[in-house]
Scaffold this active site. Structure first.
Site, PDB file in Angstrom:
ATOM      1  N   LYS A 127      -3.644   6.626  -1.402  1.00 26.46           N
ATOM      2  CA  LYS A 127      -3.985   7.162  -2.581  1.00 26.46           C
ATOM      3  C   LYS A 127      -5.076   7.928  -2.354  1.00 26.46           C
ATOM      4  CE  LYS A 127      -3.011   4.390  -6.675  1.00 26.46           C
ATOM      5  NZ  LYS A 127      -2.634   2.965  -6.281  1.00 26.46           N
ATOM      6  N   GLU A 143       3.080  -8.111   0.192  1.00 26.51           N
ATOM      7  CA  GLU A 143       1.623  -8.698   0.050  1.00 26.51           C
ATOM      8  C   GLU A 143       1.353  -9.391  -1.475  1.00 26.51           C
ATOM      9  OE1 GLU A 143      -1.486  -6.070  -1.256  1.00 26.51           O
ATOM     10  OE2 GLU A 143      -0.470  -4.274  -0.764  1.00 26.51           O
TER      11      GLU A 143
HETATM   12  N1  PSU Z   1      -4.119   0.866  -2.535  1.00 25.09           N
HETATM   13  C1  PSU Z   1      -3.317   1.018  -3.505  1.00 25.09           C
HETATM   14  N2  PSU Z   1      -2.857  -0.078  -4.183  1.00 25.09           N
HETATM   15  C2  PSU Z   1      -3.331  -1.325  -3.663  1.00 25.09           C
HETATM   16  C3  PSU Z   1      -4.232  -1.605  -2.600  1.00 25.09           C
HETATM   17  C4  PSU Z   1      -4.678  -0.405  -2.033  1.00 25.09           C
HETATM   18  O1  PSU Z   1      -2.933   1.887  -3.696  1.00 25.09           O
HETATM   19  O2  PSU Z   1      -3.001  -2.446  -4.447  1.00 25.09           O
HETATM   20  C5  PSU Z   1      -4.823  -2.932  -2.205  1.00 25.09           C
HETATM   21  C6  PSU Z   1      -3.902  -3.472  -0.908  1.00 25.09           C
HETATM   22  O3  PSU Z   1      -3.908  -4.606  -1.093  1.00 25.09           O
HETATM   23  C7  PSU Z   1      -4.855  -3.017   0.207  1.00 25.09           C
HETATM   24  C8  PSU Z   1      -6.288  -3.152  -0.426  1.00 25.09           C
HETATM   25  O4  PSU Z   1      -4.677  -3.574   1.283  1.00 25.09           O
HETATM   26  O5  PSU Z   1      -6.257  -2.514  -1.994  1.00 25.09           O
HETATM   27  C9  PSU Z   1      -7.511  -2.504   0.079  1.00 25.09           C
HETATM   28  O6  PSU Z   1      -8.550  -2.910  -0.177  1.00 25.09           O
HETATM   29  P1  PSU Z   1      -9.861  -2.280   0.559  1.00 25.09           P
HETATM   30  O7  PSU Z   1     -10.056  -0.998   0.533  1.00 25.09           O
HETATM   31  O8  PSU Z   1     -11.126  -3.181  -0.023  1.00 25.09           O
HETATM   32  O9  PSU Z   1      -9.817  -2.675   2.085  1.00 25.09           O
END
Ligand code: PSU
Ligand code: MN
Length: 303
Positions: free
Chosen positions: A157, A23
């Site tokens: 996380k 990604e």
């Molecule tokens: N969690 C992490 N590191 C990240 C992300 C999530 O520990 O970089 C990033 C990933 O790209 C994930 C996105 O798909 O954040 C999720 O964002 P949201 O909660 O807005 O869907």
């Protein structure tokens, strides 16, 4: 023409050689420059050293690129104002011919369009703490429910509600596999209070699960959780305190929606004095090694 698959990736897929998707939100929003670029290039190298072709995915001038070149990766790490693109943002970014960083959700989406089965990342999005009132549930989970890609991560996380995240995945039929563990890893730490659905002891075993799911046409993802190596893991209780503080600050600042995850990731880094960055990098390397093994085994099985 919305999708540009690099020649190398196209050829590998045609010849049933193993490809591993990566990604770009982790590059543009997940880590600071220049560590982000260095990490992204090193992850690609690990994947190559383990016998697979890497395919870093992102949107450049309204075209989805599957298999970015090193210059494009460098630009993703440096350029300011690249949008974080989830499924709902895709048509707008394409129409406006902008740059966009793909999250787990959109990387899965584009990997599946390019016929790539295996995708390596750090952590997935999930059900946020307090989601019972905010409704903040990452689109990553809905993509795992529907899109045929296997995601290798280090768990999620603890900024998230891990229990509710597992419940959601169960409802939507996503198997959560633990690599050599029965415990759900929590990104910086190897353990959490929660269990995965199944412990898997080898890449071969995991590839067989993917094969069964695909053969039976059970649409949707497979989630592989791989604990961070012991020597880089951080204390679970300490991280929990840090996260509580980060969430309080977020609420005070009135941050919500798509800004919420990047804000929390940034705050956690700040509160740990940056010591979490090295752990973050190492767990991605670790996932790249396992993802490569799974991709190779799956190609063999698929034949
Ligand atoms: N969690 C992490 N590191 C990240 C992300 C999530 O520990 O970089 C990033 C990933 O790209 C994930 C996105 O798909 O954040 C999720 O964002 P949201 O909660 O807005 O869907
Ligand atoms: Mn969200």
């Amino acid at each position: 023409m919305y999708l540009r698959v690099s020649d190398e990736v196209k050829k590998a897929i045609q010849e049933n050689k193993p490809v591993v998707a990566l990604e770009s939100t982790i590059i543009s929003h997940g880590m600071p420059y220049p560590q982000n670029v260095k990490t992204a290039l090193e992850v690609e190298k690990i994947i190559r050293d383990n016998g697979c072709i890497p395919a870093t995915i992102g949107i450049i001038d309204g075209i989805v690129v599957v298999g970015m070149n090193p210059d494009e990766i460098e630009e993703f790490g440096k350029r300011k104002g690249i949008e974080k693109v989830s499924r709902r943002d895709v048509p707008v970014i394409m129409a406006k011919k902008e740059w966009g960083a793909t999250t787990v959700a959109t990387t899965m989406l584009f990997a599946s369009m390019a016929n790539i089965e295996v995708f390596v990342t750090g952590g997935i999005g999930g059900v946020h703490r307090g989601a019972e009132t905010t409704f903040d549930i990452s689109a990553d989970l809905q993509e795992l429910a529907n899109t045929n890609v296997t995601v290798i991560c280090a768990g999620a996380k603890a900024i998230l509600d891990l229990g509710l995240t597992l419940e959601y995945l169960e409802t939507f039929g996503v198997p959560v596999l633990g690599y050599k563990t029965k415990t759900l890893p929590a990104f910086y730490s190897r353990t959490s209070k929660f269990s995965v659905d199944y412990k898997m002891d080898s890449a071969d075993e995991i590839a067989n699960v993917i094969k069964a799911k695909r053969d039976m046409k059970l649409d949707g993802g497979v989630l592989v959780t791989n604990p961070i190596p012991e020597e880089y893991s951080l204390d679970e209780a300490k991280m929990d305190e840090v996260i509580k503080e980060a969430i309080q600050e977020m609420d005070k600042a009135g941050v919500h929606g798509k800004e919420s995850t990047p804000y929390l990731l940034g705050k956690v880094k700040e509160l740990t004095g940056g010591s979490s960055l090295e752990s973050n990098i190492q767990l991605v390397f670790n996932n790249a090694r396992l993802g490569s093994e799974i991709a190779k085994k799956y190609c063999e099985l698929k034949g």
